[in-house]
Design a protein around this motif. Structure first.
Motif, PDB file in Angstrom:
ATOM      1  N   ARG A   9      10.988  -2.518 -10.065  1.00 11.98           N
ATOM      2  CA  ARG A   9      12.011  -3.098  -9.487  1.00 11.98           C
ATOM      3  C   ARG A   9      12.611  -2.552  -8.314  1.00 11.98           C
ATOM      4  NH1 ARG A   9      12.752  -7.621 -12.813  1.00 11.98           N
ATOM      5  NH2 ARG A   9      12.714  -6.970 -15.119  1.00 11.98           N
ATOM      6  N   ASP A  10      13.015  -1.096  -8.386  1.00  9.62           N
ATOM      7  CA  ASP A  10      13.545  -0.573  -7.316  1.00  9.62           C
ATOM      8  C   ASP A  10      12.472  -0.720  -6.030  1.00  9.62           C
ATOM      9  OD1 ASP A  10      15.753   0.241  -8.723  1.00  9.62           O
ATOM     10  OD2 ASP A  10      15.180   2.085  -9.313  1.00  9.62           O
ATOM     11  N   VAL A  11      11.154  -0.225  -6.304  1.00 10.06           N
ATOM     12  CA  VAL A  11      10.403  -0.261  -5.445  1.00 10.06           C
ATOM     13  C   VAL A  11      10.059  -1.509  -4.543  1.00 10.06           C
ATOM     14  CG1 VAL A  11       7.818  -0.122  -4.768  1.00 10.06           C
ATOM     15  CG2 VAL A  11       9.101   1.805  -5.948  1.00 10.06           C
ATOM     16  N   VAL A  12       9.974  -2.671  -5.491  1.00 12.52           N
ATOM     17  CA  VAL A  12       9.679  -4.027  -4.898  1.00 12.52           C
ATOM     18  C   VAL A  12      11.072  -4.608  -4.157  1.00 12.52           C
ATOM     19  CG1 VAL A  12      10.132  -5.604  -6.938  1.00 12.52           C
ATOM     20  CG2 VAL A  12       8.189  -5.818  -5.533  1.00 12.52           C
ATOM     21  N   ALA A  30      12.286  -8.779  -8.162  1.00 16.08           N
ATOM     22  CA  ALA A  30      13.026  -7.668  -8.664  1.00 16.08           C
ATOM     23  C   ALA A  30      13.899  -8.565  -9.770  1.00 16.08           C
ATOM     24  CB  ALA A  30      13.799  -6.895  -7.467  1.00 16.08           C
ATOM     25  N   GLY A  31      14.229  -9.484  -9.493  1.00 12.69           N
ATOM     26  CA  GLY A  31      15.049 -10.332 -10.253  1.00 12.69           C
ATOM     27  C   GLY A  31      14.401 -10.891 -11.408  1.00 12.69           C
ATOM     28  N   MET A  32      13.132 -11.049 -11.650  1.00 10.86           N
ATOM     29  CA  MET A  32      12.363 -12.156 -12.499  1.00 10.86           C
ATOM     30  C   MET A  32      12.302 -11.345 -13.991  1.00 10.86           C
ATOM     31  SD  MET A  32       8.940 -13.236 -10.777  1.00 10.86           S
ATOM     32  CE  MET A  32       9.174 -14.534  -9.244  1.00 10.86           C
ATOM     33  N   PHE A  71      -2.716  11.579 -22.861  1.00 11.08           N
ATOM     34  CA  PHE A  71      -3.442  10.193 -23.501  1.00 11.08           C
ATOM     35  C   PHE A  71      -2.274   9.348 -24.031  1.00 11.08           C
ATOM     36  CE2 PHE A  71      -6.650  13.311 -23.575  1.00 11.08           C
ATOM     37  CZ  PHE A  71      -7.791  12.360 -23.058  1.00 11.08           C
ATOM     38  N   ASP A  72      -0.850   9.488 -23.651  1.00  8.10           N
ATOM     39  CA  ASP A  72       0.082   8.691 -24.068  1.00  8.10           C
ATOM     40  C   ASP A  72       0.060   7.305 -23.613  1.00  8.10           C
ATOM     41  OD1 ASP A  72       2.503   7.550 -25.037  1.00  8.10           O
ATOM     42  OD2 ASP A  72       3.602   8.385 -23.838  1.00  8.10           O
ATOM     43  N   THR A  73      -0.014   6.230 -24.239  1.00 12.48           N
ATOM     44  CA  THR A  73      -0.182   4.852 -23.736  1.00 12.48           C
ATOM     45  C   THR A  73       1.153   3.944 -24.248  1.00 12.48           C
ATOM     46  OG1 THR A  73      -1.449   4.056 -25.508  1.00 12.48           O
ATOM     47  CG2 THR A  73      -2.825   4.888 -23.594  1.00 12.48           C
ATOM     48  N   THR A  74       2.436   4.672 -24.464  1.00 15.81           N
ATOM     49  CA  THR A  74       3.562   4.145 -24.660  1.00 15.81           C
ATOM     50  C   THR A  74       3.947   3.503 -23.542  1.00 15.81           C
ATOM     51  OG1 THR A  74       4.055   5.668 -26.260  1.00 15.81           O
ATOM     52  CG2 THR A  74       5.685   4.420 -25.653  1.00 15.81           C
ATOM     53  N   TRP A  75       4.497   1.919 -23.592  1.00 17.31           N
ATOM     54  CA  TRP A  75       4.986   1.254 -22.510  1.00 17.31           C
ATOM     55  C   TRP A  75       6.428   1.609 -22.515  1.00 17.31           C
ATOM     56  CZ3 TRP A  75       8.493  -2.805 -21.646  1.00 17.31           C
ATOM     57  CH2 TRP A  75       8.662  -3.201 -20.327  1.00 17.31           C
ATOM     58  N   THR A  76       6.953   1.701 -21.273  1.00 18.30           N
ATOM     59  CA  THR A  76       8.294   2.061 -21.264  1.00 18.30           C
ATOM     60  C   THR A  76       9.281   1.136 -20.287  1.00 18.30           C
ATOM     61  OG1 THR A  76       8.109   3.721 -19.267  1.00 18.30           O
ATOM     62  CG2 THR A  76       7.781   4.579 -21.511  1.00 18.30           C
ATOM     63  N   ALA A  77      10.489   0.829 -20.621  1.00 16.48           N
ATOM     64  CA  ALA A  77      11.211  -0.007 -19.753  1.00 16.48           C
ATOM     65  C   ALA A  77      11.780   0.795 -18.403  1.00 16.48           C
ATOM     66  CB  ALA A  77      12.571  -0.301 -20.642  1.00 16.48           C
ATOM     67  N   GLU A  78      11.851   2.087 -18.500  1.00 18.71           N
ATOM     68  CA  GLU A  78      12.155   2.904 -17.271  1.00 18.71           C
ATOM     69  C   GLU A  78      10.998   2.750 -16.290  1.00 18.71           C
ATOM     70  OE1 GLU A  78      13.898   4.516 -20.699  1.00 18.71           O
ATOM     71  OE2 GLU A  78      11.983   4.254 -20.372  1.00 18.71           O
ATOM     72  N   TRP A  79       9.858   2.615 -16.477  1.00 17.94           N
ATOM     73  CA  TRP A  79       8.713   2.238 -15.644  1.00 17.94           C
ATOM     74  C   TRP A  79       9.006   0.976 -14.889  1.00 17.94           C
ATOM     75  CZ3 TRP A  79       5.727  -2.092 -15.257  1.00 17.94           C
ATOM     76  CH2 TRP A  79       4.960  -2.088 -14.331  1.00 17.94           C
ATOM     77  N   LEU A  80       9.452  -0.107 -15.971  1.00 15.91           N
ATOM     78  CA  LEU A  80       9.666  -1.355 -15.211  1.00 15.91           C
ATOM     79  C   LEU A  80      11.063  -1.311 -13.820  1.00 15.91           C
ATOM     80  CD1 LEU A  80       9.147  -4.318 -14.861  1.00 15.91           C
ATOM     81  CD2 LEU A  80      11.034  -4.636 -16.993  1.00 15.91           C
ATOM     82  N   GLU A  81      11.795  -0.291 -14.231  1.00 20.70           N
ATOM     83  CA  GLU A  81      12.978  -0.227 -13.370  1.00 20.70           C
ATOM     84  C   GLU A  81      12.685   0.425 -12.222  1.00 20.70           C
ATOM     85  OE1 GLU A  81      15.907  -1.783 -13.408  1.00 20.70           O
ATOM     86  OE2 GLU A  81      14.877  -2.605 -15.410  1.00 20.70           O
ATOM     87  N   PHE A 100       0.801  -1.305   0.175  1.00 23.32           N
ATOM     88  CA  PHE A 100      -0.067   0.053  -0.099  1.00 23.32           C
ATOM     89  C   PHE A 100       1.024   1.268  -0.131  1.00 23.32           C
ATOM     90  CE2 PHE A 100      -3.048   3.087   1.847  1.00 23.32           C
ATOM     91  CZ  PHE A 100      -4.079   3.088   1.054  1.00 23.32           C
ATOM     92  N   SER A 101       1.997   1.150   0.473  1.00 23.54           N
ATOM     93  CA  SER A 101       2.866   2.676   0.740  1.00 23.54           C
ATOM     94  C   SER A 101       3.445   2.918  -0.621  1.00 23.54           C
ATOM     95  CB  SER A 101       3.990   2.427   1.741  1.00 23.54           C
ATOM     96  OG  SER A 101       3.666   1.947   2.988  1.00 23.54           O
ATOM     97  N   SER A 102       3.626   1.643  -1.489  1.00 22.11           N
ATOM     98  CA  SER A 102       4.200   2.155  -2.972  1.00 22.11           C
ATOM     99  C   SER A 102       3.082   2.093  -4.104  1.00 22.11           C
ATOM    100  CB  SER A 102       5.451   1.443  -3.210  1.00 22.11           C
ATOM    101  OG  SER A 102       4.943   0.133  -3.315  1.00 22.11           O
ATOM    102  N   SER A 103       1.941   1.554  -3.816  1.00 24.80           N
ATOM    103  CA  SER A 103       0.890   1.042  -4.855  1.00 24.80           C
ATOM    104  C   SER A 103       1.443  -0.085  -5.713  1.00 24.80           C
ATOM    105  CB  SER A 103       0.757   2.079  -5.716  1.00 24.80           C
ATOM    106  OG  SER A 103       1.465   2.368  -6.680  1.00 24.80           O
ATOM    107  N   ALA A 104       2.802  -0.517  -5.449  1.00 25.15           N
ATOM    108  CA  ALA A 104       3.100  -1.725  -6.243  1.00 25.15           C
ATOM    109  C   ALA A 104       2.379  -2.940  -5.895  1.00 25.15           C
ATOM    110  CB  ALA A 104       4.724  -2.173  -5.688  1.00 25.15           C
TER     111      ALA A 104
END
Length: 391
Positions: A294-297, A305-307, A281-291, A255-259
């Motif tokens: 990973r940092d949060v989780v 984080a390593g999957m 309205f941008d719906t581009t998926w970004t690799a930066e978001w995935l990082e 709940f703290s991070s919404s992950a």
């Protein structure tokens, strides 16, 4: 599904025009058709369910802090369980439960109050210890957790299958599904809309329902009805197939991070709301978001984080100032109704909202009083409705 097989040509008249062919629009169409309304047109600028309803897996829950949201969620959960019989489709409902991980005493106190309210309304949620949370979800690290909230009757289903189920049932009853059709304006007389103008022609009509999701503010502007909805991108990712397979886990939310993460076919699905995400309205998926995920989780569920991942998806939340829906009838344009602004909760509330909008269209008293969700609450001083269980 691109059009109703009953009416292959573009319609020129309708009793009800529904703008938006996602889960909300098709749910409303189904409930109206089931009630005997035959001349319904759903106008969708693309394909059905390709907007926010196109997300691969949608959570379904009654675990909220606001009694209205609890009622909408509970009623919809019952409808999702009954979906194979009514309207008749397999939506791959999996009642794995929801698990909120809580890291502060304030969070725990807020969720305890929510659980008491939920229990009073028939929702079987409960507060549990960090150790119990880990037993439910072995990926969880209990470091820093003070408590968790578990709602075993909740889970997830497939929004695309829900859209298809509602749309096919509505089409069988004569509803026209006018896809690849863009609304360009309205014709009015006094305080009523007389026709919906589209890039394929005009549709004379008696009632208009806006269920356009993140695009609803634009539709409202065309009609002269303020709908305070803004679009915000949300992203998710899928793991590569896991071996050994992932255990069956609840829909788990830090709940703290919404992950959040949960089962998805032969792997897991990851999600996170980026607090720095601008409107748009941008719906581009970004690799930066995935990082960022990973940092949060790494602290809360380190193994994730390593999957390895196998792609992702981005869609739009339709966000209102208080993160609660807009449902009702316009006071200015009396035959313009709206069901939008669900702020991430639209899929899980769609069955109940479909019933409510049906009743509003037909002049009936709805099963749930949605008066407090009127769009003008932000202008009249009626007050906002706080909802703390937001993902």
């Amino acid at each position: 599904m691109t059009s109703s097989p009953v009416f292959p040509t573009f319609p020129r008249t309708a009793d009800v025009v529904i703008i938006g062919g996602g889960v909300m629009g098709t749910a409303i169409a189904f409930h109206l058709a089931e009630a005997g309304v035959r001349n319904i047109v759903v106008v969708e600028r693309g394909e059905l369910g390709r907007g926010s309803s196109g997300k691969p897996i949608g959570g379904v829950r009654a675990h909220f802090s606001d009694p209205l949201n609890i009622e909408l969620g509970s009623r919809s959960l019952r409808a999702f369980r009954d979906f194979p019989e009514r309207p008749g489709a397999d939506i791959r409902l999996d009642t794995v439960g929801y698990l909120f991980l809580l890291a502060t005493d304030r969070q725990a106190a807020d969720f305890e109050a929510g659980v008491r309210l939920q229990n009073s309304l028939g929702v079987p949620s409960r507060m549990i210890t960090p150790g119990q949370a880990r037993r439910l979800c072995p990926y969880v690290s209990t470091d820093g957790l003070v408590a968790a909230a578990h709602s075993p009757a909740d889970g997830h289903a497939r929004p695309a299958l829900v859209v298809q189920g509602y749309a096919r049932a509505a089409a069988r009853a004569g509803t026209v599904l006018a896809t690849h059709t863009t609304v360009t304006g309205f014709d009015t007389a006094g305080d009523r809309i007389t026709a919906v103008r589209t890039d394929r022609g005009r549709i004379d009509c008696a009632t208009v329902v806006c269920a356009a999701g993140a695009w609803s503010a634009h539709i409202g502007d065309l009609a002269g009805v303020p709908l305070p909805v803004r679009p915000v991108r949300r992203q998710l990712a899928f793991t590569a197939p896991l071996s050994p397979p992932a255990p069956r886990i609840p829909f788990t939310i830090d709940f703290s991070s919404s992950a959040y993460f949960h089962n998805s076919d032969d792997g897991l699905l990851f999600g996170l709301a980026d607090p720095a995400q601008p409107d748009g309205f941008d719906t581009t998926w970004t690799a930066e978001w995935l990082e960022l995920f990973r940092d949060v989780v790494r602290h809360r569920a380190p193994a994730l984080a390593g999957m390895a991942t196998a792609g992702g998806w981005a869609g739009l939340y339709e966000v209102t100032p208080d993160h609660n829906a807009l449902i009702g009838r316009s006071a200015e344009v009396v035959n313009f109704l709206y069901a939008t602004g669900f702020s991430g909760h639209g899929f899980l509330q769609a069955p109940a909202v479909g019933e409510i909008v049906r009743d509003l269209c037909l002049g009936r008293t709805p099963c749930v009083d949605v008066g407090p969700l009127a769009a003008d609450r932000f202008r009249t001083g009626a007050g906002t409705r706080p909802e703390s269980h937001i993902v």
